[in-house]
Design a protein around this motif. Structure first.
Motif, PDB file in Angstrom:
ATOM      1  N   ARG A 235      22.561  63.560 -62.844  1.00 31.01           N
ATOM      2  CA  ARG A 235      22.606  62.533 -63.676  1.00 31.01           C
ATOM      3  C   ARG A 235      21.839  62.753 -65.088  1.00 31.01           C
ATOM      4  NH1 ARG A 235      19.671  59.887 -59.288  1.00 31.01           N
ATOM      5  NH2 ARG A 235      17.675  60.015 -60.618  1.00 31.01           N
ATOM      6  N   PRO A 236      21.933  61.756 -65.927  1.00 28.10           N
ATOM      7  CA  PRO A 236      21.528  62.245 -67.432  1.00 28.10           C
ATOM      8  C   PRO A 236      19.912  62.381 -67.475  1.00 28.10           C
ATOM      9  CG  PRO A 236      23.185  60.508 -67.628  1.00 28.10           C
ATOM     10  CD  PRO A 236      22.853  60.911 -66.090  1.00 28.10           C
ATOM     11  N   ASP A 237      19.255  61.746 -66.589  1.00 26.75           N
ATOM     12  CA  ASP A 237      17.907  61.917 -66.544  1.00 26.75           C
ATOM     13  C   ASP A 237      17.447  62.733 -65.705  1.00 26.75           C
ATOM     14  OD1 ASP A 237      18.616  60.630 -64.271  1.00 26.75           O
ATOM     15  OD2 ASP A 237      16.973  59.156 -64.283  1.00 26.75           O
ATOM     16  N   SER A 238      18.175  63.646 -65.151  1.00 28.45           N
ATOM     17  CA  SER A 238      17.847  64.763 -64.181  1.00 28.45           C
ATOM     18  C   SER A 238      16.924  66.053 -64.807  1.00 28.45           C
ATOM     19  CB  SER A 238      19.163  65.459 -63.663  1.00 28.45           C
ATOM     20  OG  SER A 238      18.771  66.677 -62.757  1.00 28.45           O
ATOM     21  N   GLN A 239      16.063  66.477 -64.090  1.00 28.77           N
ATOM     22  CA  GLN A 239      15.417  67.529 -64.483  1.00 28.77           C
ATOM     23  C   GLN A 239      15.980  68.743 -64.795  1.00 28.77           C
ATOM     24  OE1 GLN A 239      12.594  69.599 -61.477  1.00 28.77           O
ATOM     25  NE2 GLN A 239      13.068  67.675 -60.447  1.00 28.77           N
ATOM     26  N   LEU A 240      17.171  68.805 -63.984  1.00 29.86           N
ATOM     27  CA  LEU A 240      17.992  69.868 -64.010  1.00 29.86           C
ATOM     28  C   LEU A 240      18.940  70.229 -65.540  1.00 29.86           C
ATOM     29  CD1 LEU A 240      19.623  69.813 -60.499  1.00 29.86           C
ATOM     30  CD2 LEU A 240      17.350  70.863 -61.265  1.00 29.86           C
ATOM     31  N   VAL A 241      19.115  69.049 -66.181  1.00 29.92           N
ATOM     32  CA  VAL A 241      19.900  69.193 -67.420  1.00 29.92           C
ATOM     33  C   VAL A 241      18.777  70.097 -68.392  1.00 29.92           C
ATOM     34  CG1 VAL A 241      20.396  68.009 -69.441  1.00 29.92           C
ATOM     35  CG2 VAL A 241      20.626  66.756 -67.195  1.00 29.92           C
ATOM     36  N   GLY A 242      19.843  71.209 -68.772  1.00 31.42           N
ATOM     37  CA  GLY A 242      19.300  72.322 -69.643  1.00 31.42           C
ATOM     38  C   GLY A 242      18.754  73.653 -68.910  1.00 31.42           C
ATOM     39  N   MET A 243      18.506  73.395 -67.825  1.00 29.08           N
ATOM     40  CA  MET A 243      18.064  74.484 -67.145  1.00 29.08           C
ATOM     41  C   MET A 243      19.301  75.420 -66.502  1.00 29.08           C
ATOM     42  SD  MET A 243      15.024  72.619 -64.896  1.00 29.08           S
ATOM     43  CE  MET A 243      14.536  74.113 -64.155  1.00 29.08           C
ATOM     44  N   LEU A 297      17.396  63.805 -47.139  1.00 28.83           N
ATOM     45  CA  LEU A 297      18.429  64.344 -48.324  1.00 28.83           C
ATOM     46  C   LEU A 297      18.240  63.431 -49.473  1.00 28.83           C
ATOM     47  CD1 LEU A 297      21.572  65.242 -46.230  1.00 28.83           C
ATOM     48  CD2 LEU A 297      20.051  66.816 -47.411  1.00 28.83           C
ATOM     49  N   LEU A 298      17.972  62.241 -49.143  1.00 34.57           N
ATOM     50  CA  LEU A 298      17.742  61.222 -50.332  1.00 34.57           C
ATOM     51  C   LEU A 298      16.493  61.523 -51.115  1.00 34.57           C
ATOM     52  CD1 LEU A 298      18.512  57.701 -48.555  1.00 34.57           C
ATOM     53  CD2 LEU A 298      19.928  59.011 -49.848  1.00 34.57           C
ATOM     54  N   GLY A 299      15.419  61.954 -50.444  1.00 34.41           N
ATOM     55  CA  GLY A 299      14.132  62.465 -51.197  1.00 34.41           C
ATOM     56  C   GLY A 299      14.625  63.719 -52.097  1.00 34.41           C
ATOM     57  N   MET A 300      15.422  64.465 -51.660  1.00 32.27           N
ATOM     58  CA  MET A 300      15.994  65.618 -52.497  1.00 32.27           C
ATOM     59  C   MET A 300      16.723  65.142 -53.493  1.00 32.27           C
ATOM     60  SD  MET A 300      18.400  68.882 -51.638  1.00 32.27           S
ATOM     61  CE  MET A 300      19.939  67.969 -51.904  1.00 32.27           C
ATOM     62  N   TYR A 301      17.733  64.197 -53.584  1.00 32.22           N
ATOM     63  CA  TYR A 301      18.417  63.743 -54.467  1.00 32.22           C
ATOM     64  C   TYR A 301      17.624  63.129 -55.572  1.00 32.22           C
ATOM     65  CZ  TYR A 301      22.035  64.160 -50.982  1.00 32.22           C
ATOM     66  OH  TYR A 301      23.009  64.571 -50.045  1.00 32.22           O
ATOM     67  N   HIS A 302      16.615  62.163 -55.208  1.00 31.50           N
ATOM     68  CA  HIS A 302      15.660  61.443 -56.011  1.00 31.50           C
ATOM     69  C   HIS A 302      15.029  62.507 -56.808  1.00 31.50           C
ATOM     70  CE1 HIS A 302      13.146  58.560 -57.849  1.00 31.50           C
ATOM     71  NE2 HIS A 302      12.130  59.154 -57.475  1.00 31.50           N
ATOM     72  N   GLU A 303      14.395  63.605 -56.246  1.00 27.47           N
ATOM     73  CA  GLU A 303      13.668  64.792 -56.745  1.00 27.47           C
ATOM     74  C   GLU A 303      14.334  65.557 -57.868  1.00 27.47           C
ATOM     75  OE1 GLU A 303      11.377  68.830 -55.678  1.00 27.47           O
ATOM     76  OE2 GLU A 303      12.283  67.652 -53.986  1.00 27.47           O
ATOM     77  N   PHE A 304      15.483  65.751 -57.640  1.00 29.35           N
ATOM     78  CA  PHE A 304      16.272  66.630 -58.717  1.00 29.35           C
ATOM     79  C   PHE A 304      17.291  65.744 -59.613  1.00 29.35           C
ATOM     80  CE2 PHE A 304      15.379  69.605 -55.382  1.00 29.35           C
ATOM     81  CZ  PHE A 304      14.803  70.425 -55.883  1.00 29.35           C
ATOM     82  N   GLY A 305      17.089  64.436 -59.319  1.00 31.79           N
ATOM     83  CA  GLY A 305      18.060  63.656 -60.248  1.00 31.79           C
ATOM     84  C   GLY A 305      19.619  63.839 -59.844  1.00 31.79           C
ATOM     85  N   LEU A 306      20.006  63.824 -58.771  1.00 27.73           N
ATOM     86  CA  LEU A 306      21.389  63.965 -58.238  1.00 27.73           C
ATOM     87  C   LEU A 306      21.909  62.826 -57.697  1.00 27.73           C
ATOM     88  CD1 LEU A 306      20.742  67.483 -56.780  1.00 27.73           C
ATOM     89  CD2 LEU A 306      21.506  67.109 -58.849  1.00 27.73           C
ATOM     90  N   GLU A 307      23.076  62.453 -58.158  1.00 30.06           N
ATOM     91  CA  GLU A 307      23.775  61.434 -57.524  1.00 30.06           C
ATOM     92  C   GLU A 307      24.855  61.707 -56.301  1.00 30.06           C
ATOM     93  OE1 GLU A 307      27.082  58.041 -58.790  1.00 30.06           O
ATOM     94  OE2 GLU A 307      26.010  59.321 -60.383  1.00 30.06           O
ATOM     95  N   PRO A 308      24.869  61.648 -54.967  1.00 28.96           N
ATOM     96  CA  PRO A 308      25.844  61.961 -54.164  1.00 28.96           C
ATOM     97  C   PRO A 308      27.216  61.268 -54.498  1.00 28.96           C
ATOM     98  CG  PRO A 308      24.492  60.227 -53.312  1.00 28.96           C
ATOM     99  CD  PRO A 308      23.777  60.826 -54.411  1.00 28.96           C
ATOM    100  N   LEU A 309      28.280  62.165 -54.174  1.00 32.94           N
ATOM    101  CA  LEU A 309      29.706  61.859 -54.427  1.00 32.94           C
ATOM    102  C   LEU A 309      30.370  61.969 -53.237  1.00 32.94           C
ATOM    103  CD1 LEU A 309      30.642  63.311 -58.003  1.00 32.94           C
ATOM    104  CD2 LEU A 309      29.852  60.830 -57.219  1.00 32.94           C
ATOM    105  N   SER A 310      31.439  61.278 -52.906  1.00 35.83           N
ATOM    106  CA  SER A 310      32.309  61.329 -51.844  1.00 35.83           C
ATOM    107  C   SER A 310      32.961  62.637 -51.942  1.00 35.83           C
ATOM    108  CB  SER A 310      33.369  60.409 -51.773  1.00 35.83           C
ATOM    109  OG  SER A 310      34.315  60.418 -52.775  1.00 35.83           O
TER     110      SER A 310
END
Length: 609
Positions: A235-243, A297-310
């Protein structure tokens, strides 16, 4: 015997001993030799480093590149498909066509590479015909070795012997000088293996699953990967962006392995191979394997700013054209045995991720990264098909045991196959005609393959087996050192003194036996470097043809049939064929004797003494 000669012989014996125990690596030993000879005053620095300027070293490197071009364009795999269609349901027809195809292809590219390509093909055919791979794998390796007897450029020892002849003032060998001998040995080998395959017997028990060429779905099931796959958008607000992936440390923090990255580049979807320094962007889609214990898993998605896709279909099969899998095993001499999966650092070294481990046919799910690897373990790696194919060239530490059926559709330059064949034909024509030196013909073929996009620069550099080149460069000074210190003269006088009265045939047979025996302990390339000067000097002492004596050494160097460690080609088929050491002795020793008899008879006839 001078002190310098004693030193050179002691250094040679030490090098051979280190080759035998493989500690340190052969290329390191060769570099040590290059340093020791000038430091001891036997050679000067220019003489010790002269191998780097040898055109034949460049020729061998160019041939590795050309072979890789044939792989990347799918030429080699198409030959395997043709073999499957033509063999039908006949094991005899399969064996004959297999040996002819491997020998023909190996005459213009690395025999080790050819055998590695054909192993999964043969396993697949064996499963379809319900034939034991034991009856096919050894014919495969023998054909690979015989291919070295077919053309000048088929194997490095041929080029080394040719180079020594030229250095001694001879015109050397032509491109097809080896062909008459190789064709006779090939026919003899096909007939011999039609009989000898019965000595190999069949497998004990039902191993049909191990010989079946699997699909991606089969690999997912066997390694228990189902349910571990996820497709996650950043997601755009993810802490992973730029890392970078190295900074994120998803593997350590979340038990998650990133195996591919989807990214829009210039309005086109590209599949990127993950590496430690790749920087993540907003909108990137991570294809991940969750191997750790992760209930939230939902907690992990929230922590890293990830959106699960099919993720439709089986595990990554929707991206099978870009992302592939392969089973990898470690041969008995691999330096990686005893290390953990984490220690292998597959991603940083090879651009691939290890996602599965099987031991005794059982998938190891818990503790995957910390498991210490043992002989017989198989790893499942995932990543770009190009990187998986590159792994096949690392035959010393890895053996790509099984490529899934989807690989047939994943040749990265399949549309350029006609251009690859054209480039190969240009090289052969130039070599045969003598219009340009052999090394220039090979370099022209490399440039053509690059211009036609059969191969890119990264693949070209990775395809070169630098260990083999350094081995040749490092061993070449030994020949000069033995010549300067009188070692070759001493060997020739001893050989002529003992066998001179028995005639040239006895000396040719002795040279063959000596070369073949030395080749049991060190590489055939190093053996050719050592024996070629002795053979040529012996011929001059007898007033005989140097070409005939040099040819005997070249043929004997390729006759590495006797043990599974005589050649990398034999080592490659040891596991898939489930052979024992005694199997090679039982089948290889009689055939080596037959090849020696044929060589001793044919060489004086076709190359008069």
């Amino acid at each position: 015997m001078s002190l310098q000669l004693i030193w050179v012989l002691a250094l040679l014996a030490t090098a051979v001993g280190l080759f035998v125990i493989n500690r340190p690596r052969m290329d390191v030993v060769a570099l040590l030799v290059m340093v020791a000879l000038p430091l001891s005053g036997v050679l000067n620095v220019q003489e010790s480093l002269a191998g780097f300027a040898d055109p034949n070293v460049i020729l061998i490197a160019a041939l590795f590149v050309i072979g890789e071009g044939l792989v990347r364009t799918g030429v080699a795999y198409r030959i395997g498909e043709w073999l499957t269609r033509r063999a039908g349901s006949s094991e005899t027809r399969l064996l004959v066509l297999l040996m002819l195809a491997v020998a023909g292809l190996g005459s213009v590219m690395s025999s080790t590479g050819v055998v590695a390509i054909f192993i999964p093909v043969v396993l697949s055919i064996a499963a379809r015909l319900h034939v034991s791979p034991r009856r096919l794998m050894m014919p495969l390796s023998f054909a690979g070795l015989i291919s070295g007897m077919l053309t000048l450029v088929a194997t490095a020892p041929n080029v080394v012997v040719h180079s020594e002849l030229v250095r001694e003032g001879s015109k050397g060998f032509g491109f097809f000088s080896f062909t008459p001998f190789g064709l006779v040995v090939l026919v003899l080998g096909v007939g011999y293996m039609l009989v000898a395959r019965r000595w190999l017997g069949d497998d004990d028990g039902d191993d049909s699953q191990s010989v079946k060429r699997r699909t991606l779905g089969d690999l997912i099931r066997d390694y228990q990967l189902a349910g571990r796959e996820r497709r996650l958008r950043i997601r755009p607000d993810s802490q992973l962006v730029g890392m970078s992936l190295a900074d994120v440390e998803l593997r350590a923090r979340a038990g998650t392995n990133v195996v591919a990255i989807e990214r829009m580049v210039h309005f086109r979807l590209k599949i990127l191979t993950p590496s430690a320094n790749i920087v993540l962007h907003a909108g990137d889609v991570l294809l991940v394997d969750i191997y750790g214990e992760r209930s939230d898993l939902l907690g992990m998605y929230h922590e890293f700013g990830l959106e699960p896709l099919s993720l439709q279909g089986d595990y990554f099969t929707e991206r099978a054209h870009e992302v592939g899998m392969a089973e990898v095993t470690l041969p008995p001499e691999s330096a990686l045995l005893g290390k953990s999966v984490r220690d292998l650092e597959f991603r940083s070294q090879f651009g691939l991720n290890v996602v599965g481990l099987r031991r005794n046919r059982e998938a190891l799910v818990e503790g995957l990264l910390e498991a210490k690897l043992k002989v017989g373990d198989t790893l499942l790696v995932i990543g770009d098909w190009k990187e998986i194919r590159q792994l096949q060239a690392r035959s010393r530490d890895f053996l790509v045991l099984s490529l899934p059926a989807e690989v047939d559709e994943a040749a990265p330059a399949a549309s350029q196959a006609p251009h690859a064949l054209f480039s190969l034909a240009v090289m052969v024509i130039l070599m045969v005609s003598g219009l340009v030196p052999n090394v220039m013909a090979a370099l022209i073929a490399c440039l053509l393959m690059g211009a036609f996009r059969c191969i890119d620069m990264d693949s070209a550099y990775r395809s070169i087996h630098w260990q083999s080149l350094l081995l040749i460069v490092g061993m070449l000074p030994f020949a000069l050192a033995l010549q300067k210190t009188g070692g070759i003269t001493l060997a020739v006088n001893g050989l002529v003194g003992v066998l001179g009265g028995a005639g040239p045939y006895a000396i040719l047979a002795s040279l063959f036996v000596l070369t073949a025996v030395i080749g049991l302990f060190i590489s055939n390339t190093a053996t050719a470097v050592l024996m070629a000067p002795v053979a040529i000097a012996t011929a001059k002492a007898l007033g005989a043809s140097p070409e005939a004596f040099a040819m005997i050494v070249a043929l004997a160097a390729s006759a590495a049939f006797m043990t599974p460690i005589s050649s990398p080609v034999n080592t490659l088929v040891l596991g898939p064929g489930r052979y024992r050491f005694a199997d090679f002795v039982k089948v290889g020793v009689p055939f080596t004797i037959l090849v020696m008899i044929v060589s001793v008879v044919l060489v004086p006839w076709l190359l008069p003494l």
